[in-house]
Write a protein that holds these residues in place. Sequence first.
Motif, PDB file in Angstrom:
ATOM      1  N   PRO A 181      -2.637 -23.216  18.630  1.00  0.00           N
ATOM      2  CA  PRO A 181      -2.761 -22.439  17.490  1.00  0.00           C
ATOM      3  C   PRO A 181      -2.685 -20.978  17.936  1.00  0.00           C
ATOM      4  O   PRO A 181      -2.899 -20.579  19.221  1.00  0.00           O
ATOM      5  CB  PRO A 181      -4.209 -22.439  16.851  1.00  0.00           C
ATOM      6  CG  PRO A 181      -4.954 -23.325  17.612  1.00  0.00           C
ATOM      7  CD  PRO A 181      -4.262 -24.023  18.789  1.00  0.00           C
ATOM      8  N   VAL A 182      -1.755 -20.002  17.362  1.00  0.00           N
ATOM      9  CA  VAL A 182      -1.339 -18.849  17.877  1.00  0.00           C
ATOM     10  C   VAL A 182      -1.584 -17.903  16.478  1.00  0.00           C
ATOM     11  O   VAL A 182      -1.082 -18.149  15.253  1.00  0.00           O
ATOM     12  CB  VAL A 182       0.137 -18.584  18.320  1.00  0.00           C
ATOM     13  CG1 VAL A 182      -0.014 -19.530  19.669  1.00  0.00           C
ATOM     14  CG2 VAL A 182       1.108 -19.404  17.416  1.00  0.00           C
ATOM     15  N   PRO A 183      -1.685 -16.676  16.828  1.00  0.00           N
ATOM     16  CA  PRO A 183      -1.789 -15.769  15.474  1.00  0.00           C
ATOM     17  C   PRO A 183      -0.326 -15.740  15.095  1.00  0.00           C
ATOM     18  O   PRO A 183       0.763 -15.511  15.884  1.00  0.00           O
ATOM     19  CB  PRO A 183      -2.112 -14.355  16.115  1.00  0.00           C
ATOM     20  CG  PRO A 183      -2.788 -14.850  17.391  1.00  0.00           C
ATOM     21  CD  PRO A 183      -2.183 -16.057  18.079  1.00  0.00           C
ATOM     22  N   MET A 184      -0.136 -15.315  13.889  1.00  0.00           N
ATOM     23  CA  MET A 184       1.381 -15.112  13.211  1.00  0.00           C
ATOM     24  C   MET A 184       1.903 -13.867  13.793  1.00  0.00           C
ATOM     25  O   MET A 184       1.160 -12.749  14.443  1.00  0.00           O
ATOM     26  CB  MET A 184       1.328 -15.030  11.782  1.00  0.00           C
ATOM     27  CG  MET A 184       1.263 -16.678  11.330  1.00  0.00           C
ATOM     28  SD  MET A 184       1.183 -16.814   9.635  1.00  0.00           S
ATOM     29  CE  MET A 184       2.681 -16.145   8.873  1.00  0.00           C
ATOM     30  N   THR A 185       3.223 -13.564  14.141  1.00  0.00           N
ATOM     31  CA  THR A 185       3.770 -12.387  14.586  1.00  0.00           C
ATOM     32  C   THR A 185       3.152 -11.353  13.881  1.00  0.00           C
ATOM     33  O   THR A 185       2.714  -9.984  14.406  1.00  0.00           O
ATOM     34  CB  THR A 185       5.314 -12.311  14.282  1.00  0.00           C
ATOM     35  OG1 THR A 185       5.757 -13.452  14.798  1.00  0.00           O
ATOM     36  CG2 THR A 185       5.909 -11.283  15.145  1.00  0.00           C
ATOM     37  N   ILE A 186       3.134 -11.045  12.543  1.00  0.00           N
ATOM     38  CA  ILE A 186       2.330 -10.002  11.906  1.00  0.00           C
ATOM     39  C   ILE A 186       1.290 -10.581  11.441  1.00  0.00           C
ATOM     40  O   ILE A 186       0.808 -11.507  10.574  1.00  0.00           O
ATOM     41  CB  ILE A 186       3.194  -9.616  10.558  1.00  0.00           C
ATOM     42  CG1 ILE A 186       4.534  -9.029  11.117  1.00  0.00           C
ATOM     43  CG2 ILE A 186       2.583  -8.474   9.740  1.00  0.00           C
ATOM     44  CD1 ILE A 186       5.405  -8.620   9.808  1.00  0.00           C
ATOM     45  N   THR A 187       0.282 -10.385  12.200  1.00  0.00           N
ATOM     46  CA  THR A 187      -1.094 -11.196  11.924  1.00  0.00           C
ATOM     47  C   THR A 187      -1.845 -10.960  11.006  1.00  0.00           C
ATOM     48  O   THR A 187      -2.329 -11.687  10.181  1.00  0.00           O
ATOM     49  CB  THR A 187      -1.946 -11.042  13.405  1.00  0.00           C
ATOM     50  OG1 THR A 187      -1.151 -11.024  14.645  1.00  0.00           O
ATOM     51  CG2 THR A 187      -3.275 -11.862  13.533  1.00  0.00           C
ATOM     52  N   ARG A 188      -1.840  -9.573  10.753  1.00  0.00           N
ATOM     53  CA  ARG A 188      -2.931  -9.297   9.465  1.00  0.00           C
ATOM     54  C   ARG A 188      -1.842  -8.663   8.413  1.00  0.00           C
ATOM     55  O   ARG A 188      -1.120  -7.602   8.567  1.00  0.00           O
ATOM     56  CB  ARG A 188      -3.693  -8.219   9.685  1.00  0.00           C
ATOM     57  CG  ARG A 188      -5.003  -7.773   8.826  1.00  0.00           C
ATOM     58  CD  ARG A 188      -6.006  -7.072   9.220  1.00  0.00           C
ATOM     59  NE  ARG A 188      -5.971  -6.425  10.538  1.00  0.00           N
ATOM     60  CZ  ARG A 188      -5.425  -5.135  10.597  1.00  0.00           C
ATOM     61  NH1 ARG A 188      -5.357  -4.340   9.674  1.00  0.00           N
ATOM     62  NH2 ARG A 188      -5.202  -4.611  11.781  1.00  0.00           N
ATOM     63  N   VAL A 189      -2.057  -9.247   7.087  1.00  0.00           N
ATOM     64  CA  VAL A 189      -1.354  -8.697   5.935  1.00  0.00           C
ATOM     65  C   VAL A 189      -2.395  -8.436   4.969  1.00  0.00           C
ATOM     66  O   VAL A 189      -3.071  -9.345   4.631  1.00  0.00           O
ATOM     67  CB  VAL A 189      -0.324  -9.819   5.533  1.00  0.00           C
ATOM     68  CG1 VAL A 189       0.313  -9.359   4.032  1.00  0.00           C
ATOM     69  CG2 VAL A 189       0.917  -9.579   6.585  1.00  0.00           C
ATOM     70  N   ALA A 190      -2.415  -7.260   4.336  1.00  0.00           N
ATOM     71  CA  ALA A 190      -3.427  -6.984   3.367  1.00  0.00           C
ATOM     72  C   ALA A 190      -4.711  -7.493   3.836  1.00  0.00           C
ATOM     73  O   ALA A 190      -5.873  -8.018   2.530  1.00  0.00           O
ATOM     74  CB  ALA A 190      -2.925  -7.650   1.927  1.00  0.00           C
ATOM     75  N   LEU A 193       0.746  -1.183   0.124  1.00  0.00           N
ATOM     76  CA  LEU A 193       0.192   0.019   0.125  1.00  0.00           C
ATOM     77  C   LEU A 193       0.879   1.155  -0.051  1.00  0.00           C
ATOM     78  O   LEU A 193       1.851   1.273   0.527  1.00  0.00           O
ATOM     79  CB  LEU A 193      -0.929   0.046   1.233  1.00  0.00           C
ATOM     80  CG  LEU A 193      -1.943   1.115   1.280  1.00  0.00           C
ATOM     81  CD1 LEU A 193      -2.931   0.957   0.286  1.00  0.00           C
ATOM     82  CD2 LEU A 193      -2.589   1.129   2.738  1.00  0.00           C
ATOM     83  N   GLU A 194       0.696   2.241  -0.813  1.00  0.00           N
ATOM     84  CA  GLU A 194       1.180   3.729  -0.903  1.00  0.00           C
ATOM     85  C   GLU A 194       0.521   4.671  -0.554  1.00  0.00           C
ATOM     86  O   GLU A 194      -0.824   4.693  -1.101  1.00  0.00           O
ATOM     87  CB  GLU A 194       1.714   3.642  -2.374  1.00  0.00           C
ATOM     88  CG  GLU A 194       3.148   2.642  -2.563  1.00  0.00           C
ATOM     89  CD  GLU A 194       4.112   3.392  -3.534  1.00  0.00           C
ATOM     90  OE1 GLU A 194       4.148   4.512  -3.728  1.00  0.00           O
ATOM     91  OE2 GLU A 194       4.913   2.471  -4.114  1.00  0.00           O
ATOM     92  N   LEU A 195       0.781   5.571   0.352  1.00  0.00           N
ATOM     93  CA  LEU A 195      -0.032   6.749   0.441  1.00  0.00           C
ATOM     94  C   LEU A 195       1.042   8.291   0.321  1.00  0.00           C
ATOM     95  O   LEU A 195       2.151   8.003   0.593  1.00  0.00           O
ATOM     96  CB  LEU A 195      -0.651   6.970   1.939  1.00  0.00           C
ATOM     97  CG  LEU A 195      -1.469   5.932   2.039  1.00  0.00           C
ATOM     98  CD1 LEU A 195      -1.618   5.800   3.824  1.00  0.00           C
ATOM     99  CD2 LEU A 195      -2.940   5.815   1.262  1.00  0.00           C
ATOM    100  N   ARG A 196       0.432   9.023  -0.006  1.00  0.00           N
ATOM    101  CA  ARG A 196       1.312  10.338  -0.119  1.00  0.00           C
ATOM    102  C   ARG A 196       1.555  10.777   1.374  1.00  0.00           C
ATOM    103  O   ARG A 196       0.647  10.146   2.291  1.00  0.00           O
ATOM    104  CB  ARG A 196       0.583  11.356  -0.579  1.00  0.00           C
ATOM    105  CG  ARG A 196       1.267  12.140  -1.734  1.00  0.00           C
ATOM    106  CD  ARG A 196       0.571  13.412  -2.577  1.00  0.00           C
ATOM    107  NE  ARG A 196      -0.632  13.034  -3.151  1.00  0.00           N
ATOM    108  CZ  ARG A 196      -1.818  13.757  -3.110  1.00  0.00           C
ATOM    109  NH1 ARG A 196      -1.677  14.691  -2.618  1.00  0.00           N
ATOM    110  NH2 ARG A 196      -2.807  13.229  -4.147  1.00  0.00           N
TER     111      ARG A 196
END
Length: 683
Positions: free
Chosen positions: A628-637, A422-425
């Motif tokens: 089960p555990v959430p991944m370290t970076i849980t949410r991607v896109a 994702l890119e933002l100004r």
Amino acid sequence: MHNRILQVAIDTPLDTTFDYRCSVSEVTSEQPHRGQFVRVPFGKREVAGLIVGVTEHSDVPIEKMRDVIELRHQLSPLSQQWMELCEFAADYYQRPLGEVALPAVPKALRDAKPGAIDRALKKIATQAASIQTHASEVAATAAPVLNTEQQYAVDAIAATTGYACHLLFGITGSGKTQVYLQAAKAVREKTIALGERAQVLILVPEINLTPQLEDQVRAAFPSLHVVTLHSQLSEGERLRHWLAAHEAQADILLGTRLAVLASMPHLKLIIIDEEHDASYKQQEGLRYSARDLAIWRARQLAIPVVLGSATPSIESWHHAETGKYQRHALTQRAAALATVPRVGLIDTEREKATEGLCPSLLNALRERLARGEQSLLFLNRRGYAPVMHCDACGWISNCRRCTAFMVLHKPERRLRCHHCSLELRIPSSCPTCGNVDLQPLGRGTQRVEEHLHTLFPDARILRIDADSTRRKGSAQEAFEAVHRGEVDILLGTQMVAKGHDFQRLTLVGVINPDTALFSQDYRASERLFAQLMQVAGRAGRAASSLGSVSEVLVQTRYPQHPLYRALMNQDYTGFAASVVEERRSAGLPPFVFQALLRAEAKLLASALEFLNTAKELMPHEGIIINDPVPMTITRVAGVERAQLLLESSSRVVLQAFLKPWLHALRDTKSRLRWSLEVDPVDI
Ligand code: ADP
Ligand code: ZN
Ligand code: ZN
């Protein structure tokens, strides 16, 4: 006419082969053969497939079976050994055979269009004619006289009968490449003397970062046919090179991890350079380790395999310690003028850094500039600052789609998420409170570059990272500029750590590598050590000709940390011994075997629920299934990700469990996306 039943592997997620009818005449020579490509109907489509077996029997009644459309005889069948390699990989990594074997061959060979193979072969035949003219332009070079340690390693490799795994443990600059080349020569000569042909496979982590190696190989073997295989080749080149190996015209194949699955009917030696490198592990689809497959392949073929590294993986080191691998040490820099650099630590608690750079590092830089020598600064973080922040209200540049920060990229005037792109100004004021004074927090290569320009306005400063080298060929151009001496200070991410042999480089500065010390990933410290040793190895390649001492300076808050102490003494052996003990007592690989099930869903709860179901699906004696555990970076896109770790002290027990378990898991018909990784590396 006579009906045969062909068992065909097709590139689909269904974990089975498919039976087809094939009527063959007894009088023609065109018999179907295991290892041959076919074109078959599949649902409403036509697809390419690979014959796995030819039989007379099937569970499907013959009249219900569909006919093969075309037997593709143009290509000699893949060997029994290649088929077995793919079958092993499919079995071990728990993927359908078709998803392993078909993607391993060039696109044109698995093109389902009628006549596709004929067209492809014709095209490369015409190309080959034009290529002949400029082949082998590299001048032959005389091999240097090997030193005792090198010679000892070459002799041991060449003396191998049958399978053996050699761990070539040599510091950077110790001349491992010469050992590879001379060993290849010796093994080839020995084989040819027996009246056999000999092909050699050389695997490298990333071909773009080691262009010198390709030239060295060509120069060492001017009369041999050397080809490359890697993902940067065009489809046409890939086909030509793959076929050259398959048809045994190529003597030497130099490639990245995907080359481990190349067809090489006369393979007699496998060499894996920088065997510890993470890029040997494929991180999607068939999540294989090219190093591990290469070792399996060597064992299958009863040939030697050489693993080279200055910082072997802990697994390989452990195998050498226990005698499974033969270890050969190269303890000295081979080139006459090279010296081993001195490693010093700068305590950032005592020396205050400005813009990330401590006074003693700056002094060392100044000295190099005054003497006309080159310096390298290593900072493994690209962008200007890893996050933007508002002091007034506490706003922080979170990515709205990921559990990650948007990184400030100043020259590009963008905030970028390195996980979802994702890119933002860059906001001109705080999105929550309107404060116009947003602050960059922390620093990346762009920010250090900016500061270096103000400190040393006359110095030639070059930054090399993924952002500065987006254009194809630009990385190579940048490295060439450094080699030509047009750069005084080179600044970069891990891209600058590998392979390159800069002659005038006498200083390496490492900026704040500490974060990896506290990572949850148990391999982080092993990786950090390897990376620092590698980047340190860039210094002093020809230092004594410059009359100066070469130096590595590491800025850290934790100068007492055992990892840095080991680095200072360049003591890989001591470091590895302590890591092996840690792993043993914590019950981590190589003392246990692991598999990781990952699930992705819109809601984290659904992913966790799926993994919980998986956990309870079957009895699992001898296997620990963690929660089960959430991944370290849980949410991607916008996708939530969780994982389930399986462990066993027995690889066999784990393997025996996985297949029926995955079958049962498929039968749950869950619509979640999930995948399994055997021997996972990023946990
Ligand atoms: P490594 O791969 O172990 O880091 P290289 O193979 O790149 O090391 O070798 C480092 C340098 O030493 C190269 O410039 C190489 O040409 C040189 N070299 C290797 N072996 C010898 C030798 N026996 N005598 C002189 N120079 C050598
Ligand atoms: Zn604010
Ligand atoms: Zn994102």
